[in-house]
Design a protein around this motif. Structure first.
Motif: not given
Ligand SMILES: [Mg+2]
Ligand SMILES: Nc1ncnc2c1ncn2[C@@H]1O[C@H](COP(=O)(O)OP(=O)(O)OP(=O)(O)O)[C@@H](O)[C@H]1O
Lengths: 222, 212
Positions: A41, A148-149
């Protein structure tokens, strides 16, 4: 296209990124894997300039778009308003706004959420919010999309949808960097996967060169 | 009985003037304080102000303004303006705190999302942050208005003829406390119900996005 050069970043005494070097080619889909806390991240946030590097540089000659893990839709705006707010900001030209609206509607239709256009984010499911977030960042025509994810909290079927969605966006020439825990997902979507561990790159591989890429990557988690 | 009621009711206007005057000053000053809190030089000053206001009794603040300002600055304030100023100054500290916690309770991601979409600061605050903050703090603000309404009874201490004071006068004249005081209580209670009703109305109108 996107060049990360000797990037280092610490929070307090923990070195979160340690001399990271990555070149991402135009239209490449790059997966970022690695255990929790390995700096995925942080790397994305540094590329987006939400975080400043201590040393090193990020060079990117195209506009970036960012998808947050928790979407961060604007809860007081409808889905359509979420998409249109930023691109229409300061636009006096009504033609331009009309075009944006057409584009937004077409995009929502493509993503299968046309019926939610006038709803507020609070009434959407996780997968639906995901699509709205994706559409919102695409409205800005980014050359590079940072995710992100994107599959956290989604079920298997919705994850498959996200794979085909992101793939089709990749086919329009958008470069992507995708951080995820889901190795299966990453190997399906990425041209290339980089594995971070304690802020260092420990593997840099192409999924198609391995018979069993998930097992190959799993070794690095031990 | 009816004449008592109407005598006490004559304080209604005074009580409402104090309340809404105080709320108006409190809101404007409170917003100003919470904006200025973002400027480095002012932070200590404002924190000090908020701390002193919250740390001393309202009745004392009011007495200072009403009794000592004439000799300090040579201005004699009317009961109404002294009341509105003290309630307003007092409320400003609480409003500033409510705003601060409202802003702090927004996820940092909202600021970041706006940043990634290239939304300039002015529009970020005007269209993204403040509408959400206002929605979040509405219940606390309504509480503040209700608290201020009830605090206006303190004006009777410096002799202001509000609902409270008028009921006390009747009580003293007729040697009968229960009915006059209950009448005053009924007036205040109805006002509080009215504020709650209006507050709920506003909340419902804005309450589209309760759970993001
Ligand atoms: Mg992360
Ligand atoms: N704002 C911050 N302040 C202090 N430490 C931070 C901050 N952001 C991240 N960290 C630390 O940096 C490290 C890396 O965090 P990061 O979020 O980049 O990891 P990640 O690989 O994305 O993990 P996950 O897979 O759990 O999302 C962690 O140890 C985290 O505690």
């Amino acid at each position: 296209m996107l060049k990360i050069h000797n990037a280092s970043k610490s929070f307090g005494s923990t070195r979160v990124l340690d001399d990271v070097n990555i070149n991402v080619a135009k239209s490449e889909i790059l997966g970022l894997a690695g255990p929790s806390g390995s700096g995925k991240s942080t790397l994305l946030r540094c590329i987006q300039k939400l975080e400043h590097l201590d040393s090193g540089s990020v060079e990117c000659n195209e506009k970036t778009g960012f998808m947050f893990q928790d979407f961060q839709l604007f809860p007081h705006m409808t889905v359509l308003a979420n998409l249109l707010y930023a691109p229409n900001l300061g636009k006096k030209n009504t033609n331009c706004c009309k075009n944006n609206e057409k584009r937004a509607k077409a995009m929502l239709k493509n993503l299968g959420i046309a019926s939610k256009i006038h709803e507020y984010p609070g009434s959407l499911s996780g997968g639906q919010k995901q699509r709205v977030a994706l559409a919102r960042s695409l409205m800005m025509n980014p050359g590079v999309l940072l995710c992100d994810e994107p599959t956290s909290g989604l079920d298997v079927a919705t994850t498959m949808d996200v794979v085909s969605l992101l793939k089709s966006i990749g086919e329009t020439g958008v470069t992507m960097v995708i951080a995820s825990h889901d190795l299966d997902f990453l190997t399906k979507i990425s041209d290339r996967i980089i594995l971070l561990r304690e802020g260092k790159i420990v593997a840099d591989m192409k999924a198609k060169n391995h018979k069993n890429p998930v097992d190959y990557l799993k070794k690095y988690y031990a | 009985m009816i004449s008592n009621c109407s005598y006490i009711g004559k304080g209604l206007a005074f009580t409402l003037e104090l309340t809404f005057g105080g709320v108006a000053i409190g809101l404007i000053l409170g917003c100003l304080l919470s904006v200025l809190r973002h400027c480095r030089i002012c932070i200590a000053l404002i924190n000090g102000w908020v701390s002193v206001i919250r740390g001393t009794p309202l009745i004392l603040q009011m007495s200072i303004i009403y009794f000592s300002f004439p000799s300090l600055m040579g201005v004699k304030l009317s009961m109404l303006s002294a009341g509105i100023i003290s309630f307003g100054l007092n409320s400003s500290a609480y409003v500033a705190e409510i705003l601060r916690s409202g802003i702090e309770s927004l996820p940092k991601g909202q600021f970041e999302a706006a940043q990634t979409l290239g939304i300039p600061n002015f529009f970020l605050w005007k269209d993204i942050i403040l509408p959400q903050v206002i929605l979040n703090i509405l219940p606390a603000m309504i509480n503040e208005v209700i608290a201020l309404l009830k605090d206006t009874t303190l004006i009777s201490v410096i002799g202001g003829m509000d609902i409270m004071r008028r009921s006390q006068i009747i009580a003293a004249e007729q040697f009968e406390y229960f009915m006059p005081l209950c009448t005053a209580a009924a007036y205040y209670y109805c006002l509080v119900l009215l504020i709650e009703f209006v507050g709920r109305k506003i909340e419902r109108r804005m309450g589209y996005a309760k759970n993001s």
